[in-house]
Scaffold this motif. Structure first.
Motif, short mmCIF file in Angstrom:
data_model
loop_
_atom_site.label_atom_id
_atom_site.label_comp_id
_atom_site.label_asym_id
_atom_site.label_seq_id
_atom_site.Cartn_x
_atom_site.Cartn_y
_atom_site.Cartn_z
N HIS A 267 -26.58 10.56 -2.05
CA HIS A 267 -28.01 10.47 -2.33
C HIS A 267 -28.59 9.16 -1.80
O HIS A 267 -29.65 9.17 -1.14
CB HIS A 267 -28.23 10.56 -3.84
N HIS B 52 -31.46 8.17 1.36
CA HIS B 52 -32.62 7.28 1.44
C HIS B 52 -32.50 6.35 2.65
O HIS B 52 -33.50 6.07 3.33
CB HIS B 52 -32.74 6.46 0.16
N GLN C 184 -42.18 16.51 -0.61
CA GLN C 184 -41.96 15.31 -1.42
C GLN C 184 -42.42 15.54 -2.86
O GLN C 184 -43.52 16.04 -3.11
CB GLN C 184 -42.72 14.12 -0.83
N ASP C 185 -41.57 15.14 -3.79
CA ASP C 185 -41.92 15.15 -5.21
C ASP C 185 -42.62 13.83 -5.51
O ASP C 185 -41.99 12.85 -5.95
CB ASP C 185 -40.64 15.31 -6.05
N ASN D 124 -42.14 11.57 -8.54
CA ASN D 124 -40.87 10.87 -8.71
C ASN D 124 -40.46 10.11 -7.45
O ASN D 124 -39.27 9.97 -7.16
CB ASN D 124 -39.78 11.87 -9.11
N HIS E 194 -38.49 11.48 -3.24
CA HIS E 194 -37.50 12.50 -3.56
C HIS E 194 -38.00 13.88 -3.19
O HIS E 194 -39.19 14.10 -3.02
CB HIS E 194 -37.13 12.43 -5.05
N TYR F 24 -33.11 15.51 -4.89
CA TYR F 24 -33.92 15.64 -6.09
C TYR F 24 -33.73 14.39 -6.95
O TYR F 24 -32.64 13.81 -6.99
CB TYR F 24 -33.50 16.88 -6.87
N TYR F 25 -34.77 13.95 -7.62
CA TYR F 25 -34.74 12.65 -8.30
C TYR F 25 -33.66 12.56 -9.37
O TYR F 25 -33.11 11.48 -9.64
CB TYR F 25 -36.10 12.32 -8.88
N GLU G 196 -30.03 10.79 -9.05
CA GLU G 196 -29.74 9.37 -9.22
C GLU G 196 -30.13 8.87 -10.61
O GLU G 196 -29.96 7.70 -10.93
CB GLU G 196 -30.46 8.53 -8.16
N ASN G 197 -30.63 9.77 -11.44
CA ASN G 197 -31.13 9.40 -12.76
C ASN G 197 -30.05 9.65 -13.81
O ASN G 197 -29.68 10.79 -14.09
CB ASN G 197 -32.39 10.22 -13.07
#
Length: 262
Positions: free
Chosen positions: A189, A193, A212-213, A216, A219, A228-229, A232-233
């Motif tokens: 992930h 980036h 793009q989201d 968030n 992402h 998807y965000y 990494e959360n």
């Protein structure tokens, strides 16, 4: 009028070259003074084309440092190397044998602290006269300052991962993702980036289709995509996982291909 000697003219010419050549700048990155330096302190995503295409750099080499007690999972590093081979137009990619560095013992780290740790510990840098792009991974013994992420991309060739957060998220218990899976997804992930995903200004990795989201950040809006965000959360990580590493969706792949990737 005083005539200039050949020696004086040569000295003046060399001084002028030094003014305009990056090779004569203060060498704060540990490169050989005779090398023309490649900047490793730009924003994440700004070396996307250098990662993705083989136009400037035909090879990729990744240095890995980890703090005592937080050695990376070997299968996860193998997975990262496979990801590189799948998506980058390189003749060769390699991940160096991880190096243990002293534990600092901080409960949490800021991005500024991570940058200082890189300056202290990183050994390998890129020269623009070389055919190998060199990237850096550091794994620290605490959490990120906001305590909610597994990793960050903080320079154009650099990413950091948080061992204490890995321990919170993964484990052998029922329903908990394995350390191999957690690290594999996190590594991929953050390099996504660095490759310019999703819609990072100046990266050259432009969205071929809007995905793009924006709520968030940088992402993907597809909750099955690697970018998807939640990937990494730390608080949401295990809610979207099976046993397999999520792939980049078609939109993210198209973005990479549009900037020289596969």
């Amino acid at each position: 009028m005083k005539l200039l000697t050949k020696k004086t003219v040569l000295s003046m010419l060399l001084m002028a070259i030094c003014v305009f050549s990056t090779g004569c700048l203060d060498n704060s990155t540990g490169n050989d003074d005779n090398e023309v330096l490649y900047s490793h302190v730009e924003s994440p995503g700004l070396s996307a084309n250098d990662f993705l295409s083989g136009e400037t750099f035909t090879s990729l080499e990744v240095e890995v440092d980890y703090m005592q007690g937080f050695a990376p999972n070997e299968e996860a590093l193998d997975s990262l190397e496979a990801f590189f081979k799948q998506r980058l137009n390189k003749q060769s990619v390699s991940i160096n044998e991880p190096t243990e560095i002293p534990a600092v013992g901080e409960a949490s780290y800021t991005a500024s602290q991570i940058r200082a740790l890189e300056e202290e510990n990183r050994d390998h840098y890129t020269s623009v006269e070389d055919s190998t792009l060199r990237a850096y991974i550091i794994i620290v013994d605490g959490q990120y300052e906001d305590g909610n992420v597994l990793g960050i991309a903080y320079y154009n060739t650099s990413s950091a991962f948080f061992g204490a957060t890995y321990e919170q998220v993964s484990g052998p218990g029922f329903g908990e993702p394995s350390r191999r899976l957690t690290e594999s997804i996190s590594y991929r992930h953050e390099f996504g980036h660095l490759f310019g995903l999703v819609n990072i200004p100046g990266s050259g990795t432009e969205m071929q289709t809007n995905h793009q989201d924006t709520e968030n950040g940088r992402h993907c809006d597809n909750d099955s995509c690697l970018m998807y965000y939640a990937m990494e959360n730390a608080g949401l990580f295990d809610q979207f996982l099976g046993e397999e590493i999520p792939a980049l969706d078609a939109n993210c792949v198209a973005d990479l291909q549009g900037n020289g990737g596969r």
